[in-house]
Design a protein around this motif. Structure first.
Motif, short mmCIF file in Angstrom:
data_model
loop_
_atom_site.label_atom_id
_atom_site.label_comp_id
_atom_site.label_asym_id
_atom_site.label_seq_id
_atom_site.Cartn_x
_atom_site.Cartn_y
_atom_site.Cartn_z
N PHE A 1 0.86 -1.19 0.00
CA PHE A 1 0.00 0.00 0.00
C PHE A 1 0.89 1.23 0.00
CE2 PHE A 1 -2.51 -3.20 2.23
CZ PHE A 1 -3.65 -3.19 1.43
N GLY A 2 0.47 2.24 -0.75
CA GLY A 2 1.19 3.51 -0.75
C GLY A 2 0.74 4.33 0.45
N GLN A 3 1.57 5.33 0.81
CA GLN A 3 1.27 6.14 2.00
C GLN A 3 -0.04 6.91 1.83
OE1 GLN A 3 3.16 5.25 4.60
NE2 GLN A 3 1.49 6.32 5.62
N SER A 4 -0.33 7.39 0.62
CA SER A 4 -1.56 8.17 0.40
C SER A 4 -2.79 7.30 0.67
CB SER A 4 -1.57 8.71 -1.03
OG SER A 4 -2.81 9.27 -1.33
N TYR A 5 -2.75 6.07 0.19
CA TYR A 5 -3.88 5.15 0.40
C TYR A 5 -4.10 4.95 1.90
CZ TYR A 5 -6.70 0.87 0.06
OH TYR A 5 -7.69 -0.07 0.17
N LEU A 6 -2.99 4.69 2.62
CA LEU A 6 -3.12 4.39 4.06
C LEU A 6 -3.63 5.60 4.84
CD1 LEU A 6 0.04 2.22 4.69
CD2 LEU A 6 -2.31 1.47 4.42
N THR A 7 -3.11 6.79 4.48
CA THR A 7 -3.53 8.01 5.19
C THR A 7 -5.02 8.25 4.97
OG1 THR A 7 -1.34 8.87 4.76
CG2 THR A 7 -2.97 10.46 5.52
N HIS A 8 -5.47 8.11 3.71
CA HIS A 8 -6.90 8.28 3.42
C HIS A 8 -7.73 7.26 4.19
CE1 HIS A 8 -5.76 10.90 0.10
NE2 HIS A 8 -7.03 11.26 0.04
N MET A 9 -7.26 6.01 4.17
CA MET A 9 -8.06 4.96 4.82
C MET A 9 -8.17 5.21 6.32
SD MET A 9 -7.72 0.90 4.55
CE MET A 9 -6.80 0.77 6.04
N LYS A 10 -7.07 5.62 6.94
CA LYS A 10 -7.09 5.88 8.39
C LYS A 10 -8.06 7.02 8.70
CE LYS A 10 -6.01 4.57 12.17
NZ LYS A 10 -6.49 3.25 12.43
N CYS A 11 -7.99 8.04 7.87
CA CYS A 11 -8.85 9.20 8.08
C CYS A 11 -10.33 8.81 7.92
CB CYS A 11 -8.45 10.28 7.08
SG CYS A 11 -9.52 11.68 7.11
N LEU A 12 -10.62 8.04 6.87
CA LEU A 12 -12.01 7.60 6.65
C LEU A 12 -12.49 6.74 7.81
CD1 LEU A 12 -11.67 6.77 2.86
CD2 LEU A 12 -13.17 8.52 3.83
N GLU A 13 -11.59 5.91 8.31
CA GLU A 13 -11.94 5.05 9.45
C GLU A 13 -12.20 5.90 10.69
OE1 GLU A 13 -8.82 2.33 10.56
OE2 GLU A 13 -10.29 0.86 11.23
N ASN A 14 -11.32 6.89 10.92
CA ASN A 14 -11.45 7.74 12.11
C ASN A 14 -12.76 8.52 12.12
OD1 ASN A 14 -9.02 6.92 13.11
ND2 ASN A 14 -7.86 8.69 12.39
N VAL A 15 -13.23 8.91 10.94
CA VAL A 15 -14.48 9.69 10.92
C VAL A 15 -15.73 8.79 10.77
CG1 VAL A 15 -13.38 11.78 10.06
CG2 VAL A 15 -14.38 10.17 8.43
N GLY A 16 -15.51 7.48 10.74
CA GLY A 16 -16.66 6.56 10.74
C GLY A 16 -17.15 6.16 9.37
N MET A 17 -16.41 6.53 8.31
CA MET A 17 -16.90 6.22 6.96
C MET A 17 -16.71 4.75 6.57
SD MET A 17 -18.52 8.64 5.57
CE MET A 17 -18.67 8.08 3.88
N LEU A 18 -15.98 3.97 7.38
CA LEU A 18 -15.82 2.54 7.06
C LEU A 18 -16.82 1.69 7.84
CD1 LEU A 18 -11.93 2.07 6.79
CD2 LEU A 18 -13.54 2.87 5.08
N ARG A 19 -17.72 2.35 8.58
CA ARG A 19 -18.72 1.57 9.35
C ARG A 19 -19.66 0.82 8.41
NH1 ARG A 19 -21.23 5.50 13.86
NH2 ARG A 19 -22.87 3.94 13.69
N ILE A 20 -20.05 -0.41 8.83
CA ILE A 20 -20.96 -1.18 7.97
C ILE A 20 -22.32 -1.37 8.63
CG2 ILE A 20 -19.15 -2.36 6.64
CD1 ILE A 20 -19.55 -4.81 8.39
N ASP A 21 -22.55 -0.61 9.73
CA ASP A 21 -23.88 -0.62 10.33
C ASP A 21 -24.66 0.60 9.82
OD1 ASP A 21 -22.01 1.00 11.64
OD2 ASP A 21 -23.26 1.13 13.42
N GLU A 22 -25.97 0.57 10.00
CA GLU A 22 -26.80 1.66 9.46
C GLU A 22 -26.79 2.88 10.40
OE1 GLU A 22 -30.31 -0.54 6.92
OE2 GLU A 22 -30.71 0.02 8.99
N VAL A 23 -26.73 4.06 9.79
CA VAL A 23 -26.95 5.29 10.57
C VAL A 23 -28.10 6.03 9.91
CG1 VAL A 23 -24.57 5.54 11.40
CG2 VAL A 23 -25.22 6.57 9.24
N GLU A 24 -28.85 6.82 10.73
CA GLU A 24 -30.00 7.52 10.15
C GLU A 24 -29.63 8.96 9.87
OE1 GLU A 24 -33.73 6.11 11.80
OE2 GLU A 24 -34.49 8.15 11.51
#
Ligand code: NDP
Length: 404
Positions: free
Chosen positions: A253-276
């Motif tokens: 993985f390149g650094q840009s991919y990992l930084t984006h993924m960590k950020c998305l995870e930190n803000v909850g965008m990788l959640r697979i449960d439903e939000v309203e």
């Protein structure tokens, strides 16, 4: 001469369908069905225009067994190729059992509400496949797929005993986006954000996501940061490779991919449960997958190489032996041939070869099988002919591609 029904019309399917059409002496009738029929029609038109092969198309929702059975009974294929998503593995397998038609896929079953993939629920259908007199071939992509075949080839033709396997998956391609995934975003992000795992002396060891990083010097590509991940082929290989002491899987993985993924995870965008949101139920990961570039659109802009292979270490005639068996693929060469980048190409070509093995009777049986359950030789020969040539580097027993 055989009829196939291909389910799914994404990046991998585009390659697999084209490759089937390029082998029309075996695949004499090809039907393509997916949730969005227009995507099937687009692939069919491309094939008609370039290869002059007719592809029939249908709409099907592969989450519904009855809908699939109706389609299978109408098409009457000799084989169903599941190139939709891992969520559809069980419904398509069940439809095949009911309709008594053999089955192939490229990725193991994943429950939509649980970021975890395993063969258990597919292997458990072995008895039903046997009773229906048909076979299922699981994981006929590159990894899983060709990596299993490389290990089987090593076991059957190169070694008396295999002790260590490291599967290396390097994508040194560049698509020019700050962040995009090379195959289905949801499946890809679930895989790489999960805990890592490797198998040693009969036990599984779990690591935090991206906890273990090694720098590997990939032949023809160069040095890349590579992270230990859990990957499904290890589940079957640790059972089927005799004498194995350890198996691990690394992906670059390149650094840009990992930084984006960590950020998305930190803000909850990788959640697979439903939000309203304003009364509408949304799964953040599904929303993200809709926002990211369609992997099928990356082909035109991706340049560079992939290098995927297996470092295998063991004993031959009493002496220590170590090899690297691998394939390199050029994204632009794949694009010129099929309109897809190398990640779709390296998955779609083995899907077609697995189907060819079954339809030619070179791999046969009744029940549920993984790739390493069969003679690796005919598959390896096809890889060479169908655009995925492989090489073997004989390494010194103490030599390593790891760069400290
Ligand atoms: P895409 O998302 O590009 O394509 C998936 C296709 O499946 C789409 O056409 C989609 O339809 C269709 N689909 C999804 N749900 C259904 C449904 N319920 N009924 C019918 N069709 C459905 O994925 P990819 O082509 O990138 O990946 C395909 C498969 O290949 C995946 O299982 C992936 O895990 C696997 N893979 C395996 C690899 C390996 O080396 N073994 C490597 C890379 C991928 P729609 O367009 O309407 O959404």
């Amino acid at each position: 001469m055989a009829k196939v029904l291909i389910v799914g019309a994404g990046g991998v399917s585009r390659v697999a369908t084209k490759k089937c059409a390029m082998n029309s002496e075996i695949f004499s009738e090809i039907t393509l069905a997916s949730r969005t029929k227009s995507k099937c029609d687009k692939i069919a038109k491309e094939i008609k225009d370039t290869l002059h092969v007719e592809i029939k198309t249908f709409r099907v929702d592969a989450d519904h067994v009855d809908e699939l059975v109706t389609l299978i009974e109408k098409v009457k294929p000799d084989l169903v190729m599941n190139i939709a998503l891992p969520y559809q593995d069980l419904t398509i397998m069940d439809a095949c059992i009911k309709a008594k038609v053999s089955y192939l896929d490229t990725a193991n079953y994943e429950h939509p509400d649980l970021a975890k993939f395993e063969y258990k629920e597919q292997w458990v259908r072995d008895e039903e496949f046997k009773n229906s007199g048909i076979m299922a071939l699981l994981g006929s992509g590159f990894d899983p797929g060709v990596t299993n075949v490389f290990c089987a080839y090593a076991q059957q033709y190169l070694f008396d005993e295999i002790h260590y396997i490291d599967i290396l998956d390097c994508n040194a391609g560049d698509h020019g986006y700050a962040f995009a995934t090379n195959f289905n975003p949801e499946i890809n992000l679930r895989e790489v954000s999960a805990n890592g795992r490797y198998w040693q002396e009969g036990l599984w060891y779990e690591t935090r996501p991206m906890e273990i990083m090694m720098r590997w010097d990939y032949p023809e590509v160069g040095i890349k940061d590579s992270y230990l991940l859990y990957h499904e082929e290890m589940e079957s290989l640790c059972k089927n490779i005799k004498g194995l002491k350890r198996i691990r899987f690394f992906m670059t993985f390149g650094q840009s991919y990992l930084t984006h993924m960590k950020c998305l995870e930190n803000v909850g965008m990788l959640r697979i449960d439903e939000v309203e949101v304003n009364g509408v139920k949304v799964v953040p990961m599904e929303l993200l997958a809709k926002l990211l570039p369609d992997p099928a659109s990356l082909g035109v802009r991706t340049v560079g190489l992939t290098n995927i292979g297996c470092v295998v270490e063991g004993i031959k005639e009493g002496k220590r032996k170590k090899v690297y068996i691998y394939n390199t693929c050029d994204h632009q060469t794949c694009y010129k041939e099929t309109g897809a980048q190398a990640v779709s190409y390296t998955t779609g070509v083995p899907a077609m070869i697995g189907a060819k093995m079954i339809l030619e009777g070179k791999w046969s049986g009744k029940g549920v099988y993984n790739m390493e359950n069969f003679d690796a030789m005919p598959f390896m020969e096809e890889l060479d002919k169908q655009g995925l040539p492989w090489k073997i580097i004989e390494m010194q027993p103490d030599e390593t591609y790891e760069v400290k």
